[in-house]
Enzyme design. Structure first.
Site, PDB file in Angstrom:
ATOM      1  N   SER A  79       0.734  -1.245   0.020  1.00  0.00           N
ATOM      2  CA  SER A  79      -0.039   0.027  -0.103  1.00  0.00           C
ATOM      3  C   SER A  79       0.849   1.172  -0.023  1.00  0.00           C
ATOM      4  O   SER A  79       0.457   2.355   0.038  1.00  0.00           O
ATOM      5  CB  SER A  79      -0.976  -0.111   1.118  1.00  0.00           C
ATOM      6  OG  SER A  79      -2.118  -0.900   0.914  1.00  0.00           O
ATOM      7  N   LYS A  82       0.025   3.680  -2.673  1.00  0.00           N
ATOM      8  CA  LYS A  82      -1.002   4.740  -2.570  1.00  0.00           C
ATOM      9  C   LYS A  82      -0.469   6.165  -2.582  1.00  0.00           C
ATOM     10  O   LYS A  82      -1.138   7.238  -2.793  1.00  0.00           O
ATOM     11  CB  LYS A  82      -1.996   4.417  -1.375  1.00  0.00           C
ATOM     12  CG  LYS A  82      -2.724   3.115  -1.726  1.00  0.00           C
ATOM     13  CD  LYS A  82      -3.689   3.125  -0.428  1.00  0.00           C
ATOM     14  CE  LYS A  82      -4.559   1.776  -0.651  1.00  0.00           C
ATOM     15  NZ  LYS A  82      -4.143   0.760  -0.134  1.00  0.00           N
ATOM     16  N   SER A 320      -5.763   3.354   4.210  1.00  0.00           N
ATOM     17  CA  SER A 320      -5.548   2.488   3.231  1.00  0.00           C
ATOM     18  C   SER A 320      -6.422   1.861   2.484  1.00  0.00           C
ATOM     19  O   SER A 320      -6.833   0.622   2.456  1.00  0.00           O
ATOM     20  CB  SER A 320      -4.444   1.374   3.852  1.00  0.00           C
ATOM     21  OG  SER A 320      -3.726   0.964   2.743  1.00  0.00           O
ATOM     22  N   LYS A 427       3.091   6.266   5.511  1.00  0.00           N
ATOM     23  CA  LYS A 427       2.238   5.417   4.878  1.00  0.00           C
ATOM     24  C   LYS A 427       2.616   3.754   5.202  1.00  0.00           C
ATOM     25  O   LYS A 427       3.711   3.499   4.838  1.00  0.00           O
ATOM     26  CB  LYS A 427       1.981   5.584   3.328  1.00  0.00           C
ATOM     27  CG  LYS A 427       0.882   4.419   2.693  1.00  0.00           C
ATOM     28  CD  LYS A 427      -0.281   4.935   3.033  1.00  0.00           C
ATOM     29  CE  LYS A 427      -1.383   3.539   2.538  1.00  0.00           C
ATOM     30  NZ  LYS A 427      -1.359   2.619   3.503  1.00  0.00           N
TER      31      LYS A 427
END
Length: 523
Positions: A79, A82, A320, A427
């Site tokens: 993720s 992203k 997420s 993140k």
């Protein structure tokens, strides 16, 4: 779907070529050799044994290298991808952009406030039940009181490919929600299950939202108080509805538990929620529901604007949210081509947007926007570059940085990195045998850094690997004397672990659900 779940948004790149506004080229600086030794020790720990590891840490202002380990090795980012999707979307559309849901009548309202068919065309990746209520309330304010023949749902802004082929077999879990232009609640719903009054009783089940499109098949039973919980929650599509199948055993006296699942048909799910909210606002809807485009002779009734993109991106990054990420990629594709957005056109548009910002996209392998695919490949140098680009952008930088989870405080870091509490915004990323963490950190000595670390293929558990990255950022923020090149390194033992004590087994039946759990979207 309840407000908490919806607000928590239903789950699992480039060379450092920077524009002038971002920073000067990276250069080796006087660094703390103590820091280097401690980070090396964390990455060599048993939790990451067998892993392919790549990491980079640079000073936030000058971009000077403070730590590097295979920084150009392209690994599966999970993720962390992203970050790139968020930057491309914010740059292309702008932070204040609002995706729209358009509503049309086949003819003007008659004297009684009635029309024959209401058509809804969607493109909003963050439309929720609450938003639909507001939208239908606005229709009532316009005078609509009755829809005689039913609803037409237009999801033609995107193509009809709901799941990326590289994801393989998809589950019913919320992180595998289908991608459609007309969608609500991120293509997911909640199933709350609690024990019955006595052993042998059926379990109690509440579906949220409570709509006829979701039909319950309750096969669950209450077991003795000390029995093992063995509940299964699945869904099956049939005859235009989705059957929610609850089976297994819940121990008597155990607290209620909420499971989050995805639908298979996002447009019909959206239509069912819209129909329910029309009724809630006193608008009678007869007939059925059809899928089809807006007729050329249709009369516009209402254009409902969703949340600003800054908030949509915050939900995607902070929690997420895979459904938002993939919708943004397809929206980029639709914007570029003028036709239905697809993964092919969207990824092409994403790469073009990132390149326009000064990122070297030649080192990237991108196939989706969420990072669910293990075919994605991104090096830490590219993620650091992307974060520095955002950091130097007045246009969208504050929105990206504000969207990052805060250590031991919120989002997918709410229960992580206690040793770096409130000093790290980053993140997270997690797939089976893949974990990642990229963002910003404030050291105890006041210095600030940009970092990225990716680990693929470790032999230990995913929880142990995440704990190791939590220890790494705890070491990263610790104060150290700076050592000029050529000076001897003072002897110093490795700092004691200051991260979250102990390890905790991951819940659910898939390890990727960790990120979903952190935002309330997994059991």
């Amino acid at each position: 779907m309840r407000r908490r779940a919806l607000a928590l948004v239903a789950a699992v790149a480039m060379g450092l070529a920077l524009p002038a506004m971002a920073a000067a080229p990276l250069a080796t600086a006087a660094v703390s050799l103590g820091l280097e030794a401690r980070l090396d020790a964390v990455l060599a720990s048993r939790a990451l044994r067998g892993a392919r590891i790549a990491a980079l840490v640079v000073s936030r202002g000058e971009g000077r290298i403070l730590y590097a380990r295979n920084p150009d090795r392209a690994l599966v980012p999970a993720s962390n991808l992203k970050i790139l999707t968020a930057i491309a979307a914010l740059s292309a559309f702008g932070p204040t952009h609002r995706f729209r849901t358009e509503l049309f009548a086949d003819e003007a309202l008659d004297a009684a406030g009635a029309i024959d068919v209401l058509t809804i065309r969607g493109s909003d990746p963050a439309l929720t039940s609450e938003g639909v209520w507001r939208m239908t309330a606005d229709l009532r304010l316009l005078g609509l009181r009755r829809v005689r023949w039913g609803l037409r749902l237009d999801d033609s802004v995107f193509d009809r490919e709901r799941w990326h082929p590289s994801w393989g077999r998809v589950s019913a879990r919320a992180y595998h929600a289908p991608v459609g232009a007309l969608s609500v609640n991120y293509g997911a719903f909640a199933v709350e299950v609690s024990a019955g009054a006595n052993p042998g009783d059926p379990v109690r089940v509440n579906l949220d939202p409570p709509i006829p499109f979701l039909r319950l098949s309750n096969r669950g039973r209450t077991g003795p108080a000390r029995s093992r919980r063995s509940l299964s929650v699945d869904r099956e599509s049939a005859n235009g509805v989705e059957q929610v199948v609850v089976s297994g055993v819940v121990p008597a006296g155990s607290p209620p538990k909420t499971y989050y699942r995805s639908v298979r048909d996002p447009a019909r799910y959206a239509g069912a929620v819209i129909r329910a909210q029309l009724a809630a606002n006193g608008i009678d809807v007869g007939g059925g529901t059809a899928i089809g485009p807006v007729h050329s002779t249709a009369t516009p009734l209402l254009t409902f604007e969703g949340l600003p993109l800054s908030e949509v991106v915050r939900r995607m990054v902070k929690f997420s949210n895979n459904a938002i990420a993939e919708s943004l990629v397809k929206a980029l594709g639709a914007r570029r081509t003028g036709g239905p957005g697809s993964w092919e056109s969207g990824i092409s548009a994403l790469r073009t947007e990132l390149a326009s910002l000064g990122l070297d996209v030649g080192l990237l392998t991108l196939v989706d926007g969420s990072g669910l695919s293990t075919a994605n490949r991104v090096p830490p140098r590219s993620l650091v570059a992307a974060l520095r680009i955002a950091d130097g952008s007045f246009h969208f930088g504050p929105e990206l940085i504000g969207a990052l989870p805060i250590a031991a405080a919120d989002g997918t870091l709410e229960d992580r990195a206690a040793g770096a509490a409130h000093r790290v915004r980053a993140k997270t990323g997690l797939l089976t045998r893949v974990t990642a963490l990229s963002g910003f950190a404030e050291r105890i000595d006041g210095g600030q850094v940009v970092f990225s670390v990716l680990a693929n293929g470790y032999r230990g558990s995913d929880q142990e690997a995440m704990d190791a990255l939590d220890r790494l950022v705890s070491e990263l923020i610790a104060e150290d004397p700076m050592i000029e090149p050529g000076e001897a390194q003072p002897a110093r033992p490795m700092a004691a672990r200051v991260g979250r004590p102990g390890s905790r087994a991951l819940p659910g039946d898939h390890l990727q659900d960790y990120e979903e759990r952190a935002r309330g979207l997994a059991p």
